[in-house]
Scaffold this active site. Structure first.
Site, PDB file in Angstrom:
ATOM      1  N   ALA A 121      71.653 -23.905   8.829  1.00 48.58           N
ATOM      2  CA  ALA A 121      71.185 -24.271   9.343  1.00 48.58           C
ATOM      3  C   ALA A 121      70.980 -24.615  10.096  1.00 48.58           C
ATOM      4  O   ALA A 121      69.020 -25.333  10.520  1.00 48.58           O
ATOM      5  CB  ALA A 121      69.708 -22.823   8.567  1.00 48.58           C
ATOM      6  N   ASN A 177      70.703 -24.921   1.227  1.00 47.05           N
ATOM      7  CA  ASN A 177      72.510 -25.208   1.441  1.00 47.05           C
ATOM      8  C   ASN A 177      72.367 -26.453   2.392  1.00 47.05           C
ATOM      9  O   ASN A 177      73.615 -27.418   2.366  1.00 47.05           O
ATOM     10  CB  ASN A 177      72.745 -24.446   1.396  1.00 47.05           C
ATOM     11  CG  ASN A 177      73.522 -23.635   0.077  1.00 47.05           C
ATOM     12  OD1 ASN A 177      73.407 -23.300  -0.591  1.00 47.05           O
ATOM     13  ND2 ASN A 177      72.572 -22.176   0.286  1.00 47.05           N
ATOM     14  N   HIS A 205      63.586 -27.260   9.695  1.00 47.97           N
ATOM     15  CA  HIS A 205      64.555 -27.943   9.059  1.00 47.97           C
ATOM     16  C   HIS A 205      64.259 -29.054   9.611  1.00 47.97           C
ATOM     17  O   HIS A 205      65.227 -29.623  11.512  1.00 47.97           O
ATOM     18  CB  HIS A 205      65.704 -27.402   8.803  1.00 47.97           C
ATOM     19  CG  HIS A 205      65.573 -26.479   8.492  1.00 47.97           C
ATOM     20  ND1 HIS A 205      65.652 -26.484   6.362  1.00 47.97           N
ATOM     21  CD2 HIS A 205      66.863 -25.615   8.401  1.00 47.97           C
ATOM     22  CE1 HIS A 205      66.128 -25.263   6.043  1.00 47.97           C
ATOM     23  NE2 HIS A 205      67.020 -24.675   7.111  1.00 47.97           N
TER      24      HIS A 205
HETATM   25  N1  NDP Z   1      75.109 -23.119   4.671  1.00 51.74           N
HETATM   26  C1  NDP Z   1      74.091 -22.905   5.362  1.00 51.74           C
HETATM   27  O1  NDP Z   1      73.357 -23.763   6.194  1.00 51.74           O
HETATM   28  C2  NDP Z   1      73.087 -21.296   4.736  1.00 51.74           C
HETATM   29  C3  NDP Z   1      73.510 -21.492   3.427  1.00 51.74           C
HETATM   30  N2  NDP Z   1      73.321 -19.597   2.788  1.00 51.74           N
HETATM   31  C4  NDP Z   1      73.926 -18.983   1.857  1.00 51.74           C
HETATM   32  O2  NDP Z   1      75.089 -18.249   2.132  1.00 51.74           O
HETATM   33  C5  NDP Z   1      74.892 -17.411   0.892  1.00 51.74           C
HETATM   34  C6  NDP Z   1      74.890 -16.213   2.063  1.00 51.74           C
HETATM   35  O3  NDP Z   1      73.340 -15.938   2.474  1.00 51.74           O
HETATM   36  P1  NDP Z   1      72.621 -14.782   2.741  1.00 51.74           P
HETATM   37  O4  NDP Z   1      73.916 -13.575   3.600  1.00 51.74           O
HETATM   38  O5  NDP Z   1      71.774 -14.483   3.263  1.00 51.74           O
HETATM   39  O6  NDP Z   1      72.277 -13.806   1.209  1.00 51.74           O
HETATM   40  P2  NDP Z   1      72.587 -12.364   1.047  1.00 51.74           P
HETATM   41  O7  NDP Z   1      71.903 -12.348   0.009  1.00 51.74           O
HETATM   42  O8  NDP Z   1      71.476 -11.607   1.793  1.00 51.74           O
HETATM   43  O9  NDP Z   1      74.222 -11.991   0.878  1.00 51.74           O
HETATM   44  C7  NDP Z   1      75.066 -12.201  -0.553  1.00 51.74           C
HETATM   45  C8  NDP Z   1      75.684 -10.763  -1.194  1.00 51.74           C
HETATM   46  O10 NDP Z   1      76.258 -11.056  -1.815  1.00 51.74           O
HETATM   47  C9  NDP Z   1      75.659 -10.997  -2.896  1.00 51.74           C
HETATM   48  N3  NDP Z   1      76.746 -11.689  -4.428  1.00 51.74           N
HETATM   49  C10 NDP Z   1      76.076 -12.854  -4.605  1.00 51.74           C
HETATM   50  N4  NDP Z   1      76.987 -13.616  -5.393  1.00 51.74           N
HETATM   51  C11 NDP Z   1      78.136 -13.203  -5.321  1.00 51.74           C
HETATM   52  C12 NDP Z   1      78.952 -12.833  -6.322  1.00 51.74           C
HETATM   53  N5  NDP Z   1      79.722 -13.881  -7.532  1.00 51.74           N
HETATM   54  N6  NDP Z   1      80.257 -12.000  -6.598  1.00 51.74           N
HETATM   55  C13 NDP Z   1      79.920 -11.120  -4.726  1.00 51.74           C
HETATM   56  N7  NDP Z   1      79.149 -11.103  -4.710  1.00 51.74           N
HETATM   57  C14 NDP Z   1      78.336 -11.448  -4.953  1.00 51.74           C
HETATM   58  C15 NDP Z   1      74.729 -10.579  -3.515  1.00 51.74           C
HETATM   59  O11 NDP Z   1      74.415  -9.649  -4.079  1.00 51.74           O
HETATM   60  P3  NDP Z   1      72.931  -9.904  -4.926  1.00 51.74           P
HETATM   61  O12 NDP Z   1      71.801  -9.279  -4.040  1.00 51.74           O
HETATM   62  O13 NDP Z   1      73.170  -9.006  -6.311  1.00 51.74           O
HETATM   63  O14 NDP Z   1      72.479 -10.969  -5.506  1.00 51.74           O
HETATM   64  C16 NDP Z   1      74.168  -9.534  -1.353  1.00 51.74           C
HETATM   65  O15 NDP Z   1      74.811  -8.695  -1.740  1.00 51.74           O
HETATM   66  C17 NDP Z   1      74.136 -18.052   0.121  1.00 51.74           C
HETATM   67  O16 NDP Z   1      73.844 -18.241  -0.776  1.00 51.74           O
HETATM   68  C18 NDP Z   1      72.188 -18.689   1.415  1.00 51.74           C
HETATM   69  O17 NDP Z   1      72.370 -19.531  -0.402  1.00 51.74           O
HETATM   70  C19 NDP Z   1      71.584 -19.137   3.696  1.00 51.74           C
HETATM   71  C20 NDP Z   1      71.897 -19.320   4.520  1.00 51.74           C
HETATM   72  C21 NDP Z   1      71.965 -21.057   5.119  1.00 51.74           C
HETATM   73  O1  OAA Z   2      68.801 -21.084   6.482  1.00 48.96           O
HETATM   74  C1  OAA Z   2      68.309 -21.672   6.261  1.00 48.96           C
HETATM   75  O2  OAA Z   2      67.287 -21.984   7.083  1.00 48.96           O
HETATM   76  C2  OAA Z   2      68.096 -22.645   5.316  1.00 48.96           C
HETATM   77  C3  OAA Z   2      69.039 -22.286   3.977  1.00 48.96           C
HETATM   78  O3  OAA Z   2      68.420 -20.877   3.428  1.00 48.96           O
HETATM   79  C4  OAA Z   2      69.951 -23.145   2.864  1.00 48.96           C
HETATM   80  O4  OAA Z   2      70.153 -23.752   4.020  1.00 48.96           O
HETATM   81  O5  OAA Z   2      70.024 -22.327   2.037  1.00 48.96           O
END
Ligand code: NDP
Ligand code: OAA
Length: 254
Positions: A121, A177, A205
């Site tokens: 992001a 993240n 950000h």
């Molecule tokens: N790198 C970056 O810039 C960014 C990273 N992220 C990260 O990316 C990841 C995904 O984001 P997003 O799609 O929005 O998340 P969501 O919560 O919308 O979807 C994640 C899904 O994965 C499931 N899940 C979580 N842990 C596990 C596990 N150990 N095994 C199986 N399924 C699991 C969740 O279940 P449940 O709902 O039960 O938790 C949920 O259904 C997150 O960790 C988020 O913080 C997000 C934004 C920016």
């Molecule tokens: O999506 C974003 O803006 C950032 C975020 O959640 C992350 O870094 O985990």
């Protein structure tokens, strides 16, 4: 490229929607989530297969997208690499754990597999990576999110956190993240501030980097995902762009 996805939430939905609508090298076939129904829903949209465990897709994919949670990185990524498969990690905060990161780096090397970390992001990683060839003297990330994105309720703008990235990802594992991605790109535990601001409706950000190259400042005002306001749409787009670039012969940017 045959791809599986772990975590069938906001990011997985955007990636699946893209793959269904656009021609690309991404063949999204396998879906896993701890909630089987979410995996089945996405699998039925994409004419793919919902699996009960990650091992059920390991020998059939080229690459797995982790879009679940930091715990999933520790639970799942080592097995993906041991199987010699590539992995794209969204929950980058998990890699601030030095032990886990070096285990993942070693497994990737030993099994000739690749770990991909998209810019997520934030913008500016291209310039920051270039700057890291010289000397980087300071890096600061200021993140401002609306209360809903941070899962709290308040009418006042407030500094919620000031410290380094490695502590920030422990306190806000699903919100910052980007601090880990930035830290890994410039090999520093970067300075982070997290502000809750009821006046913004975007995930904002702001990055400032100083070094022997000069100084750069980027501001990203991200539209939030409809399925998960913590997450910005750009994060999912960055994963798609990275996957597409794997089959491109003409590359631009660092
Ligand atoms: N790198 C970056 O810039 C960014 C990273 N992220 C990260 O990316 C990841 C995904 O984001 P997003 O799609 O929005 O998340 P969501 O919560 O919308 O979807 C994640 C899904 O994965 C499931 N899940 C979580 N842990 C596990 C596990 N150990 N095994 C199986 N399924 C699991 C969740 O279940 P449940 O709902 O039960 O938790 C949920 O259904 C997150 O960790 C988020 O913080 C997000 C934004 C920016
Ligand atoms: O999506 C974003 O803006 C950032 C975020 O959640 C992350 O870094 O985990």
């Amino acid at each position: 490229m045959i791809v599986g996805i772990v975590g069938c939430g906001a990011i997985a939905n955007i990636i699946t929607g893209y793959v269904l609508e656009e021609d690309s090298n991404i063949q999204l076939r396998f879906f896993y989530d701890r909630d089987l129904e979410k995996a089945e829903n996405l699998a039925s949209m994409a004419d793919g297969i919902a699996v009960l465990k990650v091992e059920d897709m390991l020998d059939k994919v080229d690459l797995i997208i982790e879009a679940a949670s930091p715990e999933a990185v520790a639970e799942i990524v080592p097995d993906i690499l041991k199987a010699g498969k590539d992995v794209l990690i969204m929950s980058v905060g998990a890699l601030m754990d030095k032990g886990l990161r070096s285990k993942i780096e070693d497994l990737a090397t030993k099994n000739n597999a690749n770990v991909y970390i998209p810019s997520g992001a934030i913008v500016g990683l291209d310039g920051i990576k270039a700057a890291s060839i010289g000397e980087i003297t300071s890096v600061k990330l200021v993140t401002r999110k609306p209360p809903r994105s941070l899962g709290i309720s308040t009418d006042e703008k407030k500094l919620l956190y000031k410290g380094n990235a490695s502590e920030a990802v422990k306190k806000f594992p699903l919100n910052i993240n980007v601090a880990a991605t930035l830290s890994i790109a410039c090999d520093m535990d970067v300075e982070v501030e997290i502000i809750v601001d009821p006046k913004v409706d975007r995930n904002v950000h702001e990055i400032t980097v100083k070094g022997d190259f000069g100084e750069l400042k980027t501001i990203t005002e991200n539209v939030r995902c409809s399925l998960n306001p913590k997450t910005s749409v750009l994060a999912a787009y960055s994963a798609i762009k990275l996957l597409k670039s794997l089959s491109e012969n003409f590359k631009v940017g660092t």
